[in-house]
Design a protein around this motif. Structure first.
Motif, PDB file in Angstrom:
ATOM      1  N   ILE A   1       1.040   3.453  13.783  1.00  0.00           N
ATOM      2  CA  ILE A   1       0.051   3.810  14.809  1.00  0.00           C
ATOM      3  C   ILE A   1       0.327   5.218  15.332  1.00  0.00           C
ATOM      4  O   ILE A   1      -0.584   6.021  15.502  1.00  0.00           O
ATOM      5  CB  ILE A   1       0.049   2.759  15.937  1.00  0.00           C
ATOM      6  N   LYS A   2       1.595   5.529  15.513  1.00  0.00           N
ATOM      7  CA  LYS A   2       1.948   6.889  15.946  1.00  0.00           C
ATOM      8  C   LYS A   2       1.533   7.920  14.906  1.00  0.00           C
ATOM      9  O   LYS A   2       1.229   9.059  15.225  1.00  0.00           O
ATOM     10  CB  LYS A   2       3.453   7.003  16.200  1.00  0.00           C
ATOM     11  N   GLN A   3       1.547   7.508  13.635  1.00  0.00           N
ATOM     12  CA  GLN A   3       1.169   8.426  12.562  1.00  0.00           C
ATOM     13  C   GLN A   3      -0.353   8.499  12.406  1.00  0.00           C
ATOM     14  O   GLN A   3      -0.857   9.279  11.617  1.00  0.00           O
ATOM     15  CB  GLN A   3       1.849   7.977  11.258  1.00  0.00           C
ATOM     16  N   GLY A   4      -1.075   7.690  13.173  1.00  0.00           N
ATOM     17  CA  GLY A   4      -2.538   7.790  13.160  1.00  0.00           C
ATOM     18  C   GLY A   4      -3.255   6.635  12.485  1.00  0.00           C
ATOM     19  O   GLY A   4      -4.453   6.711  12.213  1.00  0.00           O
ATOM     20  N   MET A   5      -2.546   5.530  12.195  1.00  0.00           N
ATOM     21  CA  MET A   5      -3.203   4.395  11.550  1.00  0.00           C
ATOM     22  C   MET A   5      -4.140   3.694  12.541  1.00  0.00           C
ATOM     23  O   MET A   5      -3.767   3.421  13.667  1.00  0.00           O
ATOM     24  CB  MET A   5      -2.167   3.394  11.032  1.00  0.00           C
ATOM     25  N   THR A   6      -5.376   3.445  12.077  1.00  0.00           N
ATOM     26  CA  THR A   6      -6.336   2.689  12.873  1.00  0.00           C
ATOM     27  C   THR A   6      -6.929   1.595  11.978  1.00  0.00           C
ATOM     28  O   THR A   6      -6.560   1.482  10.817  1.00  0.00           O
ATOM     29  CB  THR A   6      -7.493   3.576  13.373  1.00  0.00           C
ATOM     30  N   LYS A   7      -7.873   0.857  12.538  1.00  0.00           N
ATOM     31  CA  LYS A   7      -8.572  -0.183  11.759  1.00  0.00           C
ATOM     32  C   LYS A   7      -9.355   0.406  10.588  1.00  0.00           C
ATOM     33  O   LYS A   7      -9.808  -0.327   9.707  1.00  0.00           O
ATOM     34  CB  LYS A   7      -9.535  -0.950  12.683  1.00  0.00           C
ATOM     35  N   ASP A   8      -9.573   1.712  10.589  1.00  0.00           N
ATOM     36  CA  ASP A   8     -10.346   2.365   9.528  1.00  0.00           C
ATOM     37  C   ASP A   8      -9.479   3.050   8.481  1.00  0.00           C
ATOM     38  O   ASP A   8     -10.000   3.651   7.546  1.00  0.00           O
ATOM     39  CB  ASP A   8     -11.289   3.411  10.150  1.00  0.00           C
ATOM     40  N   THR A   9      -8.185   2.973   8.657  1.00  0.00           N
ATOM     41  CA  THR A   9      -7.295   3.706   7.750  1.00  0.00           C
ATOM     42  C   THR A   9      -7.053   2.935   6.451  1.00  0.00           C
ATOM     43  O   THR A   9      -6.815   1.730   6.474  1.00  0.00           O
ATOM     44  CB  THR A   9      -5.933   3.968   8.438  1.00  0.00           C
ATOM     45  N   SER A  10      -7.145   3.669   5.330  1.00  0.00           N
ATOM     46  CA  SER A  10      -6.766   3.101   4.038  1.00  0.00           C
ATOM     47  C   SER A  10      -5.291   3.377   3.807  1.00  0.00           C
ATOM     48  O   SER A  10      -4.864   4.533   3.823  1.00  0.00           O
ATOM     49  CB  SER A  10      -7.569   3.759   2.922  1.00  0.00           C
ATOM     50  N   MET A  11      -4.525   2.320   3.577  1.00  0.00           N
ATOM     51  CA  MET A  11      -3.084   2.486   3.398  1.00  0.00           C
ATOM     52  C   MET A  11      -2.704   2.316   1.933  1.00  0.00           C
ATOM     53  O   MET A  11      -3.295   1.501   1.217  1.00  0.00           O
ATOM     54  CB  MET A  11      -2.314   1.431   4.209  1.00  0.00           C
ATOM     55  N   THR A  12      -1.703   3.078   1.512  1.00  0.00           N
ATOM     56  CA  THR A  12      -1.082   2.855   0.219  1.00  0.00           C
ATOM     57  C   THR A  12       0.363   2.472   0.501  1.00  0.00           C
ATOM     58  O   THR A  12       1.068   3.181   1.217  1.00  0.00           O
ATOM     59  CB  THR A  12      -1.097   4.140  -0.640  1.00  0.00           C
ATOM     60  N   ALA A  13       0.780   1.315  -0.025  1.00  0.00           N
ATOM     61  CA  ALA A  13       2.139   0.846   0.211  1.00  0.00           C
ATOM     62  C   ALA A  13       2.923   0.919  -1.082  1.00  0.00           C
ATOM     63  O   ALA A  13       2.468   0.454  -2.127  1.00  0.00           O
ATOM     64  CB  ALA A  13       2.124  -0.580   0.732  1.00  0.00           C
ATOM     65  N   ILE A  14       4.096   1.531  -1.008  1.00  0.00           N
ATOM     66  CA  ILE A  14       4.956   1.633  -2.185  1.00  0.00           C
ATOM     67  C   ILE A  14       6.275   0.937  -1.880  1.00  0.00           C
ATOM     68  O   ILE A  14       6.963   1.278  -0.922  1.00  0.00           O
ATOM     69  CB  ILE A  14       5.181   3.113  -2.549  1.00  0.00           C
ATOM     70  N   CYS A  15       6.583  -0.086  -2.689  1.00  0.00           N
ATOM     71  CA  CYS A  15       7.771  -0.887  -2.422  1.00  0.00           C
ATOM     72  C   CYS A  15       8.558  -1.119  -3.705  1.00  0.00           C
ATOM     73  O   CYS A  15       8.026  -1.013  -4.796  1.00  0.00           O
ATOM     74  CB  CYS A  15       7.380  -2.246  -1.861  1.00  0.00           C
ATOM     75  N   ASP A  16       9.806  -1.494  -3.526  1.00  0.00           N
ATOM     76  CA  ASP A  16      10.657  -1.733  -4.699  1.00  0.00           C
ATOM     77  C   ASP A  16      10.505  -3.149  -5.250  1.00  0.00           C
ATOM     78  O   ASP A  16      11.114  -3.491  -6.249  1.00  0.00           O
ATOM     79  CB  ASP A  16      12.123  -1.440  -4.369  1.00  0.00           C
ATOM     80  N   GLY A  17       9.691  -3.980  -4.611  1.00  0.00           N
ATOM     81  CA  GLY A  17       9.430  -5.297  -5.160  1.00  0.00           C
ATOM     82  C   GLY A  17      10.167  -6.430  -4.479  1.00  0.00           C
ATOM     83  O   GLY A  17       9.904  -7.593  -4.749  1.00  0.00           O
ATOM     84  N   ALA A  18      11.089  -6.116  -3.578  1.00  0.00           N
ATOM     85  CA  ALA A  18      11.816  -7.182  -2.875  1.00  0.00           C
ATOM     86  C   ALA A  18      10.894  -7.828  -1.838  1.00  0.00           C
ATOM     87  O   ALA A  18      10.078  -7.146  -1.220  1.00  0.00           O
ATOM     88  CB  ALA A  18      13.049  -6.606  -2.196  1.00  0.00           C
TER      89      ALA A  18
ATOM     90  N   THR B   1      -3.473  -0.728  -0.483  1.00  0.00           N
ATOM     91  CA  THR B   1      -3.231  -0.790  -1.923  1.00  0.00           C
ATOM     92  C   THR B   1      -1.727  -0.948  -2.101  1.00  0.00           C
ATOM     93  O   THR B   1      -0.957  -0.078  -1.709  1.00  0.00           O
ATOM     94  CB  THR B   1      -3.694   0.509  -2.610  1.00  0.00           C
ATOM     95  N   ARG B   2      -1.330  -2.086  -2.647  1.00  0.00           N
ATOM     96  CA  ARG B   2       0.100  -2.352  -2.823  1.00  0.00           C
ATOM     97  C   ARG B   2       0.532  -1.883  -4.208  1.00  0.00           C
ATOM     98  O   ARG B   2      -0.061  -2.289  -5.217  1.00  0.00           O
ATOM     99  CB  ARG B   2       0.393  -3.838  -2.664  1.00  0.00           C
ATOM    100  N   ILE B   3       1.531  -1.066  -4.245  1.00  0.00           N
ATOM    101  CA  ILE B   3       2.002  -0.514  -5.521  1.00  0.00           C
ATOM    102  C   ILE B   3       3.502  -0.763  -5.678  1.00  0.00           C
ATOM    103  O   ILE B   3       4.287  -0.438  -4.791  1.00  0.00           O
ATOM    104  CB  ILE B   3       1.734   1.012  -5.590  1.00  0.00           C
ATOM    105  N   LEU B   4       3.838  -1.348  -6.823  1.00  0.00           N
ATOM    106  CA  LEU B   4       5.258  -1.478  -7.135  1.00  0.00           C
ATOM    107  C   LEU B   4       5.772  -0.082  -7.496  1.00  0.00           C
ATOM    108  O   LEU B   4       5.258   0.573  -8.392  1.00  0.00           O
ATOM    109  CB  LEU B   4       5.460  -2.448  -8.308  1.00  0.00           C
ATOM    110  N   ASP B   5       6.757   0.345  -6.764  1.00  0.00           N
ATOM    111  CA  ASP B   5       7.312   1.689  -6.875  1.00  0.00           C
ATOM    112  C   ASP B   5       7.708   2.010  -8.326  1.00  0.00           C
ATOM    113  O   ASP B   5       8.571   1.349  -8.905  1.00  0.00           O
ATOM    114  CB  ASP B   5       8.548   1.755  -5.964  1.00  0.00           C
ATOM    115  N   TRP B   6       7.047   3.005  -8.925  1.00  0.00           N
ATOM    116  CA  TRP B   6       7.359   3.364 -10.304  1.00  0.00           C
ATOM    117  C   TRP B   6       8.813   3.779 -10.456  1.00  0.00           C
ATOM    118  O   TRP B   6       9.453   3.524 -11.482  1.00  0.00           O
ATOM    119  CB  TRP B   6       6.425   4.467 -10.818  1.00  0.00           C
TER     120      TRP B   6
END
Ligand SMILES: [Zn+2]
Length: 455
Positions: free
Chosen positions: A270-287, A305-310
């Motif tokens: 939220i501090k970074q500017g996320m609102t109900k209209d924000t499109s997020m990309t999530a990058i995780c290691d899979g845990a 958009t959930r992405i398994l970290d390449w």
């Protein structure tokens, strides 16, 4: 002509009449033989500050008393009863400051205040800030050494235990104020990226070796600085790591099933500017614990958009290190399918390889990798296409938050071992500093943290 430079402290009233006058230093003007003779030495400067600071403190003493016109016990009028001295620690110097004692002549109730009892701390916030920043960046013992250099002498207020105490006090305040930060003012962002990752540190707990610490970073993927360059769009995965120029970080060392990190990551987003209209990309290691944090964010934005970290996929392939050259080549084909977003085909290939392996150990590695792909199958996307489009798909493009938030401070020396509580507090300070919120709000943080300790 022999000249001297004299530093004088005077107390003057509103008409300019000098009420007191004292000479702080007299230094004769000589021709400097070397740079060392140019101006004052550090010890001389600190010495002067000591006297100047003390002069002002002495004048402020008459105001330093408990604000109780009447006795809290019998409501009788209370009487001044002389002064008492207590400690006060400025940035460079330590002082004894007089505070006014008061007494109730009827019931003998006494007020004997100290700087600490009046203000909640005897450490000036400027010093607390420096101690906290030093403690956050360096080992507490190194911080002590640096602070000793700054004030040109050893001061017990700057010993490593005190630096640790101050740093953890501020960190604990930051941790407790999670969810109550009313100062959130951010510009709405259309697109943001979140990365959640974990790292391990050695523990002081007797029955364990290490525990997991988790971090989250929310950033604008358009604002990665490659030393003046743009987000890298072509070629294989770059080994060049950019710097996130607009980001908020969160970290947790608590064993609370990510409950703290979920809240902290949401607040950072939220501090970074996320609102109900924000499109997020999530990058995780899979845990799972990483995806849990992402899932907690999901209801508060438009889509994720959930992405398994390449980066982690590539690492897993590298760690296979099969002995057989032909099979090694075949794993590259499997990786090739993943790169294009075909996890099913990759699993078929890996299954073939596994069936051709003799060693049990290597077979287990393959099974592990296939499980990893199967468990994260929804988050394996067409990486090649994303790279073509200049979109983010790996944590490797930018600095690692685990590295910058945890490892750089916690693994500096081999023997460093941590308690969850102490490390958690320290990480809150490090996260605040690397989110740029520290620079803006430190005075409030330090002030409120110190007050809270007194209460
Ligand atoms: Zn009384």
């Amino acid at each position: 002509m022999n000249l001297s430079v004299r530093v004088i402290v005077e107390t003057v009233n509103e008409t300019g009449e000098v009420k007191s006058h004292s000479v702080i230093s007299t230094k004769s003007v000589t021709s400097p033989c070397s740079l060392v003779d140019l101006g004052y030495r550090q010890t001389e400067q600190v010495e002067m500050l000591q006297h100047i600071q003390q002069a002002l403190l002495d004048e402020q003493s008459c105001f330093l008393q408990e604000n109780t016109p009447r006795c809290p016990r019998c409501n009788n009028k209370i009487t001044r009863n002389g002064y008492v001295k207590s400690n006060f620690h400025g940035v460079y110097t330590d002082h004894k400051v007089s505070t006014r004692k008061q007494i109730c002549l009827k019931c003998k109730w006494k007020s004997i205040p100290s700087i600490d009892s009046l203000f909640g701390s005897a450490i000036h916030p400027d010093l607390a800030k420096i101690q906290t920043e030093m403690g956050a960046k360096h080992s507490y013992r190194d911080a002590e050494k640096i602070l000793t250099l700054l004030s040109s002498k050893k001061r017990s207020i700057n010993n490593h235990e005190r630096v640790k105490k101050t740093t953890e006090c501020i960190g604990e305040y930051l941790s407790l104020s999670l969810g109550n930060d009313s100062s959130i003012e951010s510009q709405a962002a259309d697109k943001l990226c979140i990365q959640v990752d974990g790292g391990y540190v050695n523990t002081i707990e007797a029955d364990k070796k290490r525990f997991e610490v988790m971090t989250a970073v929310i950033f604008d993927p358009e604002q990665i600085d490659y030393h003046g360059g743009q987000l890298k769009q072509d070629g294989a995965i770059s080994t060049l790591r950019g710097k996130l120029t607009s980001k908020h970080c969160a970290a947790s060392a608590l064993a609370d099933e990510q409950s703290y990190l979920k809240q902290a990551a949401l607040e950072s987003a939220i501090k970074q500017g996320m609102t109900k209209d924000t499109s997020m990309t999530a990058i995780c290691d899979g845990a799972d614990n990483c995806w849990n944090v992402i899932n907690a964010i999901a209801p508060h934005c438009h889509d994720i958009t959930r992405i398994l970290d390449w980066f982690h996929i590539a690492m897993k392939f590298e760690n296979l290190s099969l002995n057989n050259q032909t099979l090694r080549e075949k794993t590259k084909r499997a990786k090739w399918h993943l790169w294009r977003g075909y996890p099913d085909r990759a699993i078929i290939r890996l299954e073939e390889i596994k069936n051709n392996l003799q060693e049990k150990k290597e077979q287990r590695k393959l099974t592990k990798l296939m499980n990893y792909i199967a468990n994260n199958i929804e988050c394996i996307i067409d990486y090649r296409q994303r790279q073509k489009n200049g979109m983010i798909f790996t944590s490797q493009l930018a600095e690692s938050t685990v590295e910058s938030l945890i490892n750089q401070r916690c693994k500096r020396q081999q023997h460093m071992r941590w308690s969850r509580k102490g490390l958690h507090s320290l990480l809150q300070v490090r996260a605040s500093i690397s989110s740029n919120s520290w620079q803006e709000h430190w005075e409030r943080y330090v002030g409120e943290a110190m007050l809270k300790t007194a209460a």
